[in-house]
Design a protein around this motif. Sequence first.
Motif, PDB file in Angstrom:
ATOM      1  N   MET A  29       0.869  -1.173   0.000  1.00 30.45           N
ATOM      2  CA  MET A  29       0.000   0.000   0.000  1.00 30.45           C
ATOM      3  C   MET A  29       0.909   1.227   0.000  1.00 30.45           C
ATOM      4  O   MET A  29       1.569   1.505   1.008  1.00 30.45           O
ATOM      5  CB  MET A  29      -0.916  -0.007   1.227  1.00 30.45           C
ATOM      6  N   PRO A  30       0.990   1.935  -1.131  1.00 29.59           N
ATOM      7  CA  PRO A  30       1.866   3.103  -1.198  1.00 29.59           C
ATOM      8  C   PRO A  30       1.587   4.096  -0.074  1.00 29.59           C
ATOM      9  O   PRO A  30       0.429   4.426   0.193  1.00 29.59           O
ATOM     10  CB  PRO A  30       1.532   3.704  -2.565  1.00 29.59           C
ATOM     11  N   GLY A  31       2.631   4.516   0.591  1.00 33.19           N
ATOM     12  CA  GLY A  31       2.513   5.475   1.680  1.00 33.19           C
ATOM     13  C   GLY A  31       2.275   4.858   3.036  1.00 33.19           C
ATOM     14  O   GLY A  31       2.294   5.551   4.049  1.00 33.19           O
ATOM     15  N   CYS A  32       2.066   3.550   3.102  1.00 33.95           N
ATOM     16  CA  CYS A  32       1.839   2.886   4.386  1.00 33.95           C
ATOM     17  C   CYS A  32       3.184   2.554   5.022  1.00 33.95           C
ATOM     18  O   CYS A  32       3.989   1.820   4.452  1.00 33.95           O
ATOM     19  CB  CYS A  32       1.016   1.615   4.208  1.00 33.95           C
ATOM     20  N   LEU A  33       3.419   3.100   6.194  1.00 34.94           N
ATOM     21  CA  LEU A  33       4.663   2.857   6.920  1.00 34.94           C
ATOM     22  C   LEU A  33       4.531   1.718   7.919  1.00 34.94           C
ATOM     23  O   LEU A  33       5.506   1.068   8.262  1.00 34.94           O
ATOM     24  CB  LEU A  33       5.093   4.128   7.658  1.00 34.94           C
ATOM     25  N   SER A  58      -2.471   9.418   1.372  1.00 34.35           N
ATOM     26  CA  SER A  58      -2.054   8.039   1.064  1.00 34.35           C
ATOM     27  C   SER A  58      -3.059   7.041   1.613  1.00 34.35           C
ATOM     28  O   SER A  58      -3.405   6.057   0.955  1.00 34.35           O
ATOM     29  CB  SER A  58      -0.669   7.748   1.636  1.00 34.35           C
ATOM     30  N   HIS A  59      -3.529   7.295   2.832  1.00 34.13           N
ATOM     31  CA  HIS A  59      -4.530   6.404   3.415  1.00 34.13           C
ATOM     32  C   HIS A  59      -5.809   6.426   2.584  1.00 34.13           C
ATOM     33  O   HIS A  59      -6.369   5.384   2.234  1.00 34.13           O
ATOM     34  CB  HIS A  59      -4.834   6.796   4.861  1.00 34.13           C
ATOM     35  N   GLN A  64      -8.944   2.804  -2.558  1.00 31.15           N
ATOM     36  CA  GLN A  64      -9.325   2.621  -3.964  1.00 31.15           C
ATOM     37  C   GLN A  64      -8.504   1.542  -4.674  1.00 31.15           C
ATOM     38  O   GLN A  64      -8.828   1.177  -5.803  1.00 31.15           O
ATOM     39  CB  GLN A  64      -9.177   3.953  -4.714  1.00 31.15           C
ATOM     40  N   LEU A  65      -7.475   1.014  -4.024  1.00 34.52           N
ATOM     41  CA  LEU A  65      -6.651  -0.025  -4.648  1.00 34.52           C
ATOM     42  C   LEU A  65      -7.495  -1.276  -4.898  1.00 34.52           C
ATOM     43  O   LEU A  65      -8.303  -1.662  -4.044  1.00 34.52           O
ATOM     44  CB  LEU A  65      -5.465  -0.384  -3.749  1.00 34.52           C
ATOM     45  N   PRO A  66      -7.323  -1.930  -6.048  1.00 31.86           N
ATOM     46  CA  PRO A  66      -8.104  -3.127  -6.342  1.00 31.86           C
ATOM     47  C   PRO A  66      -7.986  -4.205  -5.264  1.00 31.86           C
ATOM     48  O   PRO A  66      -8.979  -4.857  -4.927  1.00 31.86           O
ATOM     49  CB  PRO A  66      -7.529  -3.616  -7.677  1.00 31.86           C
ATOM     50  N   GLU A  67      -6.786  -4.388  -4.704  1.00 22.93           N
ATOM     51  CA  GLU A  67      -6.587  -5.404  -3.664  1.00 22.93           C
ATOM     52  C   GLU A  67      -7.402  -5.079  -2.413  1.00 22.93           C
ATOM     53  O   GLU A  67      -7.953  -5.971  -1.765  1.00 22.93           O
ATOM     54  CB  GLU A  67      -5.103  -5.526  -3.280  1.00 22.93           C
ATOM     55  N   ILE A  68      -7.464  -3.811  -2.071  1.00 29.46           N
ATOM     56  CA  ILE A  68      -8.200  -3.392  -0.880  1.00 29.46           C
ATOM     57  C   ILE A  68      -9.707  -3.484  -1.140  1.00 29.46           C
ATOM     58  O   ILE A  68     -10.467  -3.929  -0.273  1.00 29.46           O
ATOM     59  CB  ILE A  68      -7.783  -1.972  -0.434  1.00 29.46           C
ATOM     60  N   GLN A  69     -10.150  -3.100  -2.323  1.00 32.35           N
ATOM     61  CA  GLN A  69     -11.567  -3.229  -2.664  1.00 32.35           C
ATOM     62  C   GLN A  69     -12.002  -4.690  -2.605  1.00 32.35           C
ATOM     63  O   GLN A  69     -13.087  -5.004  -2.103  1.00 32.35           O
ATOM     64  CB  GLN A  69     -11.833  -2.654  -4.060  1.00 32.35           C
ATOM     65  N   ALA A  70     -11.153  -5.599  -3.098  1.00 34.51           N
ATOM     66  CA  ALA A  70     -11.473  -7.028  -3.062  1.00 34.51           C
ATOM     67  C   ALA A  70     -11.526  -7.532  -1.622  1.00 34.51           C
ATOM     68  O   ALA A  70     -12.399  -8.333  -1.262  1.00 34.51           O
ATOM     69  CB  ALA A  70     -10.447  -7.820  -3.869  1.00 34.51           C
ATOM     70  N   ALA A  71     -10.597  -7.067  -0.776  1.00 38.41           N
ATOM     71  CA  ALA A  71     -10.587  -7.485   0.626  1.00 38.41           C
ATOM     72  C   ALA A  71     -11.834  -6.993   1.348  1.00 38.41           C
ATOM     73  O   ALA A  71     -12.437  -7.723   2.141  1.00 38.41           O
ATOM     74  CB  ALA A  71      -9.330  -6.974   1.316  1.00 38.41           C
ATOM     75  N   ILE A  72     -12.240  -5.762   1.073  1.00 41.31           N
ATOM     76  CA  ILE A  72     -13.453  -5.215   1.689  1.00 41.31           C
ATOM     77  C   ILE A  72     -14.660  -6.065   1.301  1.00 41.31           C
ATOM     78  O   ILE A  72     -15.481  -6.427   2.153  1.00 41.31           O
ATOM     79  CB  ILE A  72     -13.648  -3.735   1.291  1.00 41.31           C
TER      80      ILE A  72
END
Length: 101
Positions: A29-33, A58-59, A64-72
Motif C-alpha cells: 500500500m503506497p505510503g503505508c509505513l 495516502s490512506h 481505492q486499490l483493487p486489492e483493498i476493494q477485493a478485501a473489503i
Amino acid sequence: MYGLIGKMRAMRGQRDAMMDILLASTGAMPGCLNYIIATDPADADAIWVTEVWTDAESHKASVQLPEIQAAIAKARPIIAGFEFQVETHPVGGFGLPVKAE
C-alpha cells in the motif's frame, strides 16, 4: 505522518478469518509505513488495527486499490461492526522515520 487506531468486531467465531483477509491484503500500500493487526485478549471477536501513513492522502488513496476493494468485499459478510476509530499524528518511534521539524 498520519495514523489511525481502530477496533473492529468480527461475526462470532470469524475473527481469524477476518484477520487472514486483512493480512493478505496489506502487503503493498503506497505510503503505508506501518499496519499492525492485533487480537484483543479480552474479546474473542475483536480486532485492533494500528496504521501509520506518510499522510492522510495516502490512506485515502489506499481504499481505492483493487486489492483493498477485493478485501473489503470478501470481509463485508463477516464484519459485525466497527466500535471506534481514532486519528493520530505520529511523530516517530522504532521503525518509523523521525518527524522533520
